[in-house]
Design an enzyme around this catalytic site. Structure first.
Site, short mmCIF file in Angstrom:
data_model
loop_
_atom_site.label_atom_id
_atom_site.label_comp_id
_atom_site.label_asym_id
_atom_site.label_seq_id
_atom_site.Cartn_x
_atom_site.Cartn_y
_atom_site.Cartn_z
N LYS A 198 0.86 -1.19 0.00
CA LYS A 198 0.00 0.00 0.00
C LYS A 198 0.88 1.23 0.00
O LYS A 198 2.01 1.18 0.50
CB LYS A 198 -0.88 0.02 1.25
CG LYS A 198 -2.12 0.87 1.11
CD LYS A 198 -3.17 0.13 0.32
CE LYS A 198 -4.49 0.81 0.29
NZ LYS A 198 -5.54 -0.12 -0.14
N1 GLU Z 1 -7.16 0.17 -3.49
C1 GLU Z 1 -7.90 -1.01 -3.81
C2 GLU Z 1 -7.97 -1.94 -2.62
O1 GLU Z 1 -7.83 -1.54 -1.48
C3 GLU Z 1 -7.40 -1.67 -5.08
C4 GLU Z 1 -5.97 -2.11 -5.05
C5 GLU Z 1 -5.45 -2.57 -6.41
O2 GLU Z 1 -6.21 -2.62 -7.36
O3 GLU Z 1 -4.25 -2.90 -6.47
O4 GLU Z 1 -8.23 -3.10 -2.76
#
Ligand code: GLU
Length: 432
Positions: free
Chosen positions: A124
């Site tokens: 993240k």
């Molecule tokens: N931000 C989204 C999540 O928390 C998508 C992450 C992604 O597509 O890599 O799942």
């Protein structure tokens, strides 16, 4: 938003508290993790790996603002685990984005990609900033600088960012461009791009659509009649607004939606397309015609059948958990329910469909986007949605099956499945 005091948790092997304390985000994710680790009898040495991150990068992001002054932001990219594939996860822009929160969200991504069984690990990113008061050009400069600064730990087979809170397809276009200007044209370096730049059809709607699929499967297997059921959605960003627009297909009535400015309510059901247009034009759902204004807290406590928190973390906590009336809570946001609240809901007989399952549609279609970029081929939207449906339904039936066989809540079952997969992958690789 409430920020509870930090309480340290039990060490592995020591007795756990009988009541879940309110924890900071990373401690909370590890609390859920530990319960699943206990359930599957995970060795302490493996716990030590999963309870911390593989790599945490904190960077300085200096940005020349429109008025000429230099603002220095702090950015993060946390890589939690890559046993099952490259690190994967979004980047959020928020004043509360700090290392602890980004760590928690990175860990959740490891478990999420494992639950839906796509070949990625978990990561993240975040920049601590308030995008609501920044111009488009300031956000562009911030994004380019952040991307360049973290670029040496990214890669199409290493770490692939995506949108998250307050970032979108435009942000991904800047990230791709910033990365490509250094390393050559690399569309697969981010997902959630505009379709015109190699994004996938169906990616923008994917998280919300996946939540709808998950609710449909859950209702069928748990005997919840959705015909005429009332739904409250907290958050009207990408995830909440897509969910609200699509959930009517299941026969439900969305009676309340909200954003940071407040919530709108109509017991007979909201005209979601009209609320959507109103919000686009005025900047908020508040005051949409034919609605009554209530607070975000009141929305959470409405007497509805289905409650969908689709905004930020910890909105259902010890302070309000005993006032939640919905029979089923579907976690479209990441970590919207604290461990203490989770226990209160469980004791009250509520069903909680956990984030790592319910909102996994976004990263699932990110996977499809990455595959399309690598193959230099484009899928039709029908194919994307059909594959998403298959992936979500398979994950739901695995989690529900495990919860039934082991007589445990859905969250514990989802974590248990994920942990087993990641631990097995780590062992196969000879990592431990
Ligand atoms: N931000 C989204 C999540 O928390 C998508 C992450 C992604 O597509 O890599 O799942």
């Amino acid at each position: 938003m409430q920020r509870e005091e930090t309480v340290s948790e039990a060490e592995p092997g020591k007795p756990r508290p009988t009541r879940a304390p309110e924890l900071n985000p990373f401690e909370a994710v590890n609390y859920f993790f530990d319960r699943a680790a206990d359930h599957i009898g995970l060795k302490d040495e493996m716990r030590a790996i999963f309870r911390s991150s593989y790599r945490e990068l904190t960077v300085q992001v200096p940005v020349r603002m429109d008025d000429g002054h230099l603002e220095v932001f702090t950015g993060y990219r946390v890589q939690h685990n890559a046993a099952r594939g490259p690190y994967k996860g979004g980047v959020r822009y928020h004043p509360d984005a700090d290392l602890d929160e980004v760590r928690a969200l990175a860990s959740l991504m490891t478990w999420k990609t494992a639950v839906v069984d796509i070949p990625f690990g978990g990561a993240k990113g975040g920049v601590q900033c308030d995008p609501k008061v920044m111009s488009v050009r300031e956000k562009e400069r911030l994004t380019r600088r952040f991307t360049q600064t973290i670029s040496y730990i990214l890669g199409i087979n290493r770490d692939i960012p995506a949108p998250d809170v307050n970032t979108d397809a435009q942000t991904m276009a800047w990230m791709m461009d910033a990365y490509s200007s250094r390393y050559g044209y690399t569309p697969a370096i981010v997902t959630g791009k505009p379709v015109e730049l190699g994004g996938s059809f169906g990616r923008a709607a994917a998280t919300g659509r996946g939540v709808v699929y998950c609710l449909e499967d859950a209702a069928r297997d748990l005997d919840i009649n959705l015909d005429g059921a009332t739904v409250a959605v907290q958050g009207f960003g990408n995830v909440g607004s897509w969910f609200a627009r699509l959930v009517g297909d299941l026969g439900c009535r969305v009676v309340a939606v909200s954003d940071v400015r407040g919530a709108v309510y109509n017991p007979n059901g909201l005209e979601i397309p009209a609320v959507f247009d109103w919000s686009n034009e005025s900047g908020s759902v508040v005051d949409a015609p034919g609605t009554e204004t209530i607070t975000n807290d009141e929305l959470l406590e409405l007497d509805v059948d289905v409650l969908v928190p689709a905004a930020l973390d910890r909105v259902i906590n010890e302070g309000n958990a005993d006032r939640i009336k919905a029979r089923i809570v579907v976690e479209a946001a990441n970590h919207p329910v604290t461990p203490a609240a989770d226990e209160v809901l469980h004791r009250a007989g509520k069903i909680v469909v956990p984030d790592i399952l319910a909102n996994a549609g976004g990263v699932t279609v990110s996977y499809f986007e990455w595959v399309q970029n690598i193959q230099q081929f484009r899928w039709e939207e029908e194919q994307v949605n059909a594959e998403l449906r298959k992936t979500m339904s398979r994950a739901w039936s695995n989690v529900h099956g495990r919860a039934t066989v082991d007589a445990i809540p859905l969250r514990l079952a989802a974590f248990a499945i994920a942990l087993e997969k990641v631990e097995y992958a780590d062992r196969l690789r000879g990592y431990v």
